[in-house]
Design an enzyme around this catalytic site. Structure first.
Site, PDB file in Angstrom:
ATOM      1  N   ARG A 151     -40.599  51.107  38.167  1.00 34.40           N
ATOM      2  CA  ARG A 151     -39.922  49.833  37.962  1.00 34.40           C
ATOM      3  C   ARG A 151     -39.973  49.505  36.479  1.00 34.40           C
ATOM      4  NH1 ARG A 151     -42.478  46.011  42.573  1.00 34.40           N
ATOM      5  NH2 ARG A 151     -44.365  47.202  42.120  1.00 34.40           N
ATOM      6  N   PRO A 152     -39.082  50.142  35.709  1.00 38.28           N
ATOM      7  CA  PRO A 152     -39.151  50.012  34.256  1.00 38.28           C
ATOM      8  C   PRO A 152     -38.861  48.594  33.781  1.00 38.28           C
ATOM      9  CG  PRO A 152     -37.139  51.138  34.925  1.00 38.28           C
ATOM     10  CD  PRO A 152     -37.982  51.020  36.151  1.00 38.28           C
ATOM     11  N   ILE A 153     -39.440  48.255  32.612  1.00 35.05           N
ATOM     12  CA  ILE A 153     -39.247  46.929  32.035  1.00 35.05           C
ATOM     13  C   ILE A 153     -38.280  46.964  30.860  1.00 35.05           C
ATOM     14  CG2 ILE A 153     -41.501  46.077  32.789  1.00 35.05           C
ATOM     15  CD1 ILE A 153     -42.571  46.743  29.994  1.00 35.05           C
ATOM     16  N   ASP A 154     -37.607  48.097  30.671  1.00 33.20           N
ATOM     17  CA  ASP A 154     -36.747  48.239  29.501  1.00 33.20           C
ATOM     18  C   ASP A 154     -35.597  47.236  29.498  1.00 33.20           C
ATOM     19  OD1 ASP A 154     -35.946  49.883  31.748  1.00 33.20           O
ATOM     20  OD2 ASP A 154     -34.344  50.662  30.496  1.00 33.20           O
ATOM     21  N   LEU A 155     -35.063  46.881  30.683  1.00 31.85           N
ATOM     22  CA  LEU A 155     -33.961  45.921  30.729  1.00 31.85           C
ATOM     23  C   LEU A 155     -34.424  44.535  30.305  1.00 31.85           C
ATOM     24  CD1 LEU A 155     -32.123  46.959  34.024  1.00 31.85           C
ATOM     25  CD2 LEU A 155     -31.446  47.447  31.671  1.00 31.85           C
ATOM     26  N   ASP A 169     -36.778  45.527  50.358  1.00 31.78           N
ATOM     27  CA  ASP A 169     -38.004  44.977  50.911  1.00 31.78           C
ATOM     28  C   ASP A 169     -37.989  44.933  52.435  1.00 31.78           C
ATOM     29  OD1 ASP A 169     -39.186  44.663  48.477  1.00 31.78           O
ATOM     30  OD2 ASP A 169     -38.997  42.487  48.376  1.00 31.78           O
ATOM     31  N   CYS A 211     -47.362  46.884  43.413  1.00 31.35           N
ATOM     32  CA  CYS A 211     -47.363  47.965  44.400  1.00 31.35           C
ATOM     33  C   CYS A 211     -46.848  49.268  43.798  1.00 31.35           C
ATOM     34  CB  CYS A 211     -46.477  47.590  45.595  1.00 31.35           C
ATOM     35  SG  CYS A 211     -47.227  46.429  46.739  1.00 31.35           S
ATOM     36  N   LYS A 220     -41.903  34.283  48.579  1.00 30.31           N
ATOM     37  CA  LYS A 220     -42.774  34.759  47.491  1.00 30.31           C
ATOM     38  C   LYS A 220     -41.953  35.124  46.257  1.00 30.31           C
ATOM     39  CE  LYS A 220     -44.235  39.113  47.072  1.00 30.31           C
ATOM     40  NZ  LYS A 220     -44.550  39.819  45.821  1.00 30.31           N
ATOM     41  N   ASN A 221     -40.834  35.802  46.471  1.00 21.66           N
ATOM     42  CA  ASN A 221     -40.023  36.262  45.352  1.00 21.66           C
ATOM     43  C   ASN A 221     -39.262  35.138  44.669  1.00 21.66           C
ATOM     44  OD1 ASN A 221     -40.873  38.894  45.718  1.00 21.66           O
ATOM     45  ND2 ASN A 221     -39.150  39.437  47.039  1.00 21.66           N
ATOM     46  N   ARG A 248     -47.249  42.481  39.448  1.00 21.22           N
ATOM     47  CA  ARG A 248     -45.986  42.814  38.792  1.00 21.22           C
ATOM     48  C   ARG A 248     -45.280  41.567  38.244  1.00 21.22           C
ATOM     49  NH1 ARG A 248     -43.266  47.126  36.546  1.00 21.22           N
ATOM     50  NH2 ARG A 248     -41.103  46.572  36.362  1.00 21.22           N
ATOM     51  N   ARG A 280     -50.685  39.981  49.947  1.00 20.36           N
ATOM     52  CA  ARG A 280     -49.940  39.642  48.726  1.00 20.36           C
ATOM     53  C   ARG A 280     -48.647  38.909  49.056  1.00 20.36           C
ATOM     54  NH1 ARG A 280     -47.865  44.002  46.266  1.00 20.36           N
ATOM     55  NH2 ARG A 280     -47.206  42.537  44.668  1.00 20.36           N
TER      56      ARG A 280
END
Length: 413
Positions: A121-125, A303, A116, A22-23, A92, A394
């Site tokens: 899980r920041p998106i700043d990067l 995971d 989830c 999936k990933n 996500r 999922r």
């Protein structure tokens, strides 16, 4: 399917074949935006997350159809303004579209992503990397507005974020000039994405190391592609055997390094791999593990942590697991305690005293925690009733049916 009823203590025997990870599949779908030509993927699992990602690229104007485990995509025309942000809020991985959209159209408008609730899980990067590449980004509302075709540059990640590495890599693939990503994530899914983009005509080197070099390319072709197998699903079946006992054969198992296999083997699960076939056997109580700490690849994956935690609830002694990535990853421990698990969580560390679990009524609240509850129920005395199975769907292609074929007693409601 919303609920499962599982009767525990039935040994597992038989064969199972892994589908694509999936990933790996989700960013690969996003990368199809780079080309106007048709792409066909094989071994694609039928998951709710995959279905959502397909819905998203179709909202952008692409053609996409999944038939069984084959997925065909053609993004001949793309309109970034038409993205379905209602779907974005549910998944996500929708944020993977950002880099590919910028490379293809020079603009993107995307809602902050869902997924989830396992922690921050920041998106700043992602955004700081794209800014380094000359993209103008407005975060003043829930819709993140990005404008400007990416330009090659040096990008340094302060943490080896998988998602940020993939997003920047896709943006760089269609950028003007050369981009070098320092501090890149090294997961196998990163190398798989780079391999796919290179098949399309891209020029990426160093994927799988912490320095990735991307030479921008403006013309991409089509491809037939088979993504790598799912290492987390592989760990799920290994954990299931550790709990329920028995012997299974896993076909299309990962051929890259996976620390999960070493950890389960250290607990006494016998794993023998020849090529892409692994034989997994467990006949008695597994051994406790003094300390396991999750970390980015090649360390023990977050995971797989819930799966290992459930298995160690049946170990002959005390184990300790420390979660370094997501602060809420141990939420499922409350449900394990309903099954009489002796597990204490202090911050990001869990102390597990192994023993025997009893069936109980429990609720899955996220993808991996839900899978861990299913694993725990396989070895429990009596009947377990698990709700919230939509979370598990999922990331697993009909896990209850596969486990039933191996000998588990599972019914669906």
């Amino acid at each position: 399917m919303n609920k499962l009823i599982i009767s525990g203590k039935n040994k597992l025997n038989g064969k199972v074949r892994l589908t694509a990870a999936k990933n790996a599949v989700l960013p690969l779908i996003a990368a199809c935006l780079l080309t106007r030509e048709e792409v066909v993927f094989y071994d694609v699992p039928e998951l709710s997350d995959v279905a959502a990602m397909i819905e998203l690229i179709k909202s952008l104007g692409c053609r996409a159809e999944q038939c069984g485990n084959m997925l065909a995509i053609k993004c001949e025309s793309v309109d970034p303004k038409k993205i379905d942000n209602d779907v974005v809020r549910k998944i996500r991985s929708s944020f993977f579209l950002l880099g590919a959209l910028l490379a293809r159209t020079g603009e993107a408008y995307i809602h902050t992503p869902g997924g989830c609730e396992i922690g921050s899980r920041p998106i700043d990067l992602h955004l700081s990397g794209l800014r380094r590449m000359g993209v103008a980004i407005d975060e003043s509302s829930e819709i993140i507005s990005c404008k400007g075709s990416p330009k090659g540059n040096f990008v340094t990640l302060s943490y080896p974020s998988v998602g940020a590495t993939e997003n920047i890599m896709m943006a760089a693939a269609g950028a003007d000039g050369c981009t070098v990503i320092y501090g890149a994530a090294k997961e196998p899914e990163i190398a798989d994405l780079a391999s796919f983009i290179n098949v399309l005509g891209g020029r990426i080197s160093g994927a799988g190391t912490d320095v990735i070099t991307v030479e921008g390319c403006r013309k991409f072709g089509g491809a037939d592609y088979r993504p790598i197998p799912d290492r987390v699903v592989c760990s799920t079946y290994i954990a299931a055997v550790a709990v329920a006992k028995g012997e299974i054969i896993i076909e299309n198992s990962p051929q890259f390094y996976d620390s999960s296999l070493l950890v389960f083997a250290s607990a006494g699960v016998k794993i023998k791999s020849v090529g892409n076939v692994s034989r997994v056997k467990c006949v008695g109580k597994i051994s406790p593990i003094s300390s396991v700490i999750t970390s980015p690849y090649p360390g023990f994956p977050t995971d797989s942590q819930p799966l290992l935690t459930s298995a160690l609830c049946y170990a002959d002694g005390q184990s300790k697991i420390t979660e370094t990535l997501f602060e809420s990853r141990f939420r499922f421990a409350d449900e394990l305690r309903k099954m009489k698990a002796d597990i204490r969580v202090n911050g990001r560390t869990a102390i597990i005293n192994g023993g025997q679990l009893d069936g109980a009524v429990v609720t899955a609240r996220d993808l991996r925690g839900g899978a861990a509850l299913i694993v725990a129920a396989l070895g429990a005395e009596g009947i377990s009733r698990i709700s919230g199975i939509q979370h598990v769907e999922r990331g697993y292609d009909n896990l209850p049916k596969t486990l039933s074929m191996l000998g588990a007693k599972i019914s669906e409601l």
